[in-house]
Design an enzyme around this catalytic site. Structure first.
Site, mmCIF file in Angstrom:
data_model
loop_
_atom_site.group_PDB
_atom_site.id
_atom_site.type_symbol
_atom_site.label_atom_id
_atom_site.label_comp_id
_atom_site.label_asym_id
_atom_site.label_seq_id
_atom_site.Cartn_x
_atom_site.Cartn_y
_atom_site.Cartn_z
ATOM 1 N N LYS A 215 19.020 -46.462 -19.981
ATOM 2 C CA LYS A 215 18.314 -45.173 -19.972
ATOM 3 C C LYS A 215 18.124 -44.780 -21.433
ATOM 4 O O LYS A 215 18.997 -45.028 -22.277
ATOM 5 C CB LYS A 215 19.162 -44.104 -19.267
ATOM 6 C CG LYS A 215 18.625 -42.687 -19.406
ATOM 7 C CD LYS A 215 17.243 -42.509 -18.774
ATOM 8 C CE LYS A 215 16.628 -41.160 -19.119
ATOM 9 N NZ LYS A 215 15.233 -41.051 -18.590
ATOM 10 N N CYS B 110 8.046 -40.232 -23.901
ATOM 11 C CA CYS B 110 8.622 -39.410 -22.845
ATOM 12 C C CYS B 110 7.714 -38.197 -22.612
ATOM 13 O O CYS B 110 7.462 -37.414 -23.534
ATOM 14 C CB CYS B 110 10.026 -38.926 -23.191
ATOM 15 S SG CYS B 110 10.670 -37.840 -21.887
HETATM 16 O O1 LIG Z 1 11.944 -37.501 -17.962
HETATM 17 C C1 LIG Z 1 12.429 -38.567 -18.440
HETATM 18 O O2 LIG Z 1 13.635 -38.726 -18.734
HETATM 19 C C2 LIG Z 1 11.459 -39.685 -18.636
HETATM 20 N N1 LIG Z 1 10.593 -39.927 -17.612
HETATM 21 C C3 LIG Z 1 9.587 -40.860 -17.735
HETATM 22 O O3 LIG Z 1 8.804 -41.081 -16.784
HETATM 23 N N2 LIG Z 1 9.481 -41.577 -18.874
HETATM 24 C C4 LIG Z 1 10.305 -41.388 -19.931
HETATM 25 O O4 LIG Z 1 10.151 -42.072 -20.960
HETATM 26 C C5 LIG Z 1 11.350 -40.398 -19.800
HETATM 27 CL CL1 LIG Z 1 12.448 -40.174 -21.123
#
Ligand SMILES: O=C(O)c1[nH]c(=O)[nH]c(=O)c1Cl
Length: 309
Positions: free
Chosen positions: A44, A130
């Site tokens: 993650k 993100c």
């Molecule tokens: O809301 C998120 O954690 C998230 N959710 C996404 O769909 N892509 C990302 O790079 C991230 Cl960091």
């Protein structure tokens, strides 16, 4: 047929892995990916401090995919680095990916300097895409900022580094983005992250709480966009920069298409979230069956060889 691949100087027994964010929050999830048919995993996306993320519900599956506004929930950089260093002792023959991003440019440099100074010997994926931190635009949609960031990073970061990119939707943006990435010794680019700020409605309501229901879209909805980004950059980048294909992979056929468009590794997000790590074995077997039927022995026999009309 074999579905093994390489990224940079690293060999992987299988060209499939999770997409950052899915099955990679903690040791328990990452161990399940290690023990699956996946060739490797990515953590993650880690930030300097741990984060609780956005209010729930923040992830929702639909018939055709998913929507999420997680808000970068993670256990913090030190948690993932400690685990990765432990794996270098228990699994010395394997290479893993470390996804990270700072909540500020300063934090991003702090994180990458910590990686550079650490004993981590795997591959780093810098998340420039993100879409779900309120008030924070996706870095990779600002190419001037991206170029400045990469220039500063490569002045001190000497380990293998790739970037996770949002989808681009304009040919001129493919041209401009590729021109930036070609200036740097990137090991790979990863196309694509979720399509940012979609909206799913069920009955009369949104389905996730953050941002009044706006969130990143994954799954079947995004395969044409993902394939276009993989192939657009395959056509434009120095061959030394490999491409990881992410987005819309449900079957071996979807993976075959990503590789045909130029991908050297294929990441699975929404399908993995819905099906669990058994998806890796199913999709690998489906891809091998397609390769055997077509007489392809390795993925290099067809990678990038998309036919035009
Ligand atoms: O809301 C998120 O954690 C998230 N959710 C996404 O769909 N892509 C990302 O790079 C991230 Cl960091």
């Amino acid at each position: 047929a074999t579905t093994k691949t390489h990224i940079g100087n690293f060999e992987f027994e299988n060209c499939f892995m999770n997409a950052a964010g899915v099955y990679c929050y903690d040791r328990n999830e990452l161990e399940q990916v290690i023990n699956s048919q996946a060739g490797t995993f990515v953590t993650k996306t880690a930030t300097l401090q741990s984060r609780p993320g956005n209010p729930e519900p923040r992830y929702h599956d639909t018939a055709l995919g998913s929507i999420n506004s997680m808000g970068l929930p993670n256990l913090g950089f030190d948690y993932y680095l400690e685990y990765l260093l432990e794996l270098q002792k228990t699994h010395p023959d394997r290479t893993f990916f470390f996804s990270l991003v700072g909540m500020s440019t300063e934090d991003t440099h702090t994180l990458l300097k910590k990686v550079q100074e650490s004993d981590f010997n795997g591959i780093t994926e810098l998340n420039l895409s993100c879409p779900n931190v309120p008030g924070k635009p996706q870095i990779a949609y600002d190419l001037e900022t991206t170029e400045k960031l990469l220039t500063d990073i490569f002045s001190y970061f000497k380990k293998p580094l790739g970037v996770k990119l949002p989808p681009y939707f304009d040919i001129v943006h493919f041209d401009q983005a590729a021109a930036v990435f070609n200036k740097f010794p990137l090991t790979f680019i990863n196309c694509v992250n979720s399509i940012g700020n979609g909206l799913v409605v069920e009955d009369e309501s949104v389905v996730i709480k953050p941002k009044n229901g706006f969130g990143g879209i994954g799954g079947e909805y995004i395969k044409p966009t993902a394939l276009a980004n993989v192939h657009a950059f395959y056509q434009r980048l120095n061959p030394s920069i490999q491409i990881i294909g992410t987005g819309g992979v449900l079957t071996g056929q979807d993976a075959f298409e990503h590789i045909l468009c130029g991908a050297s590794m294929v990441q699975i997000g929404t399908t993995l979230h819905k099906e669990g790590p058994a998806a890796f074995e199913r999709i690998t077997n489906e891809l091998k069956a397609i390769m055997n039927k077509k007489g392809y022995k390795t993925i290099e026999d067809f990678r990038g060889k998309l036919k035009y009309l």
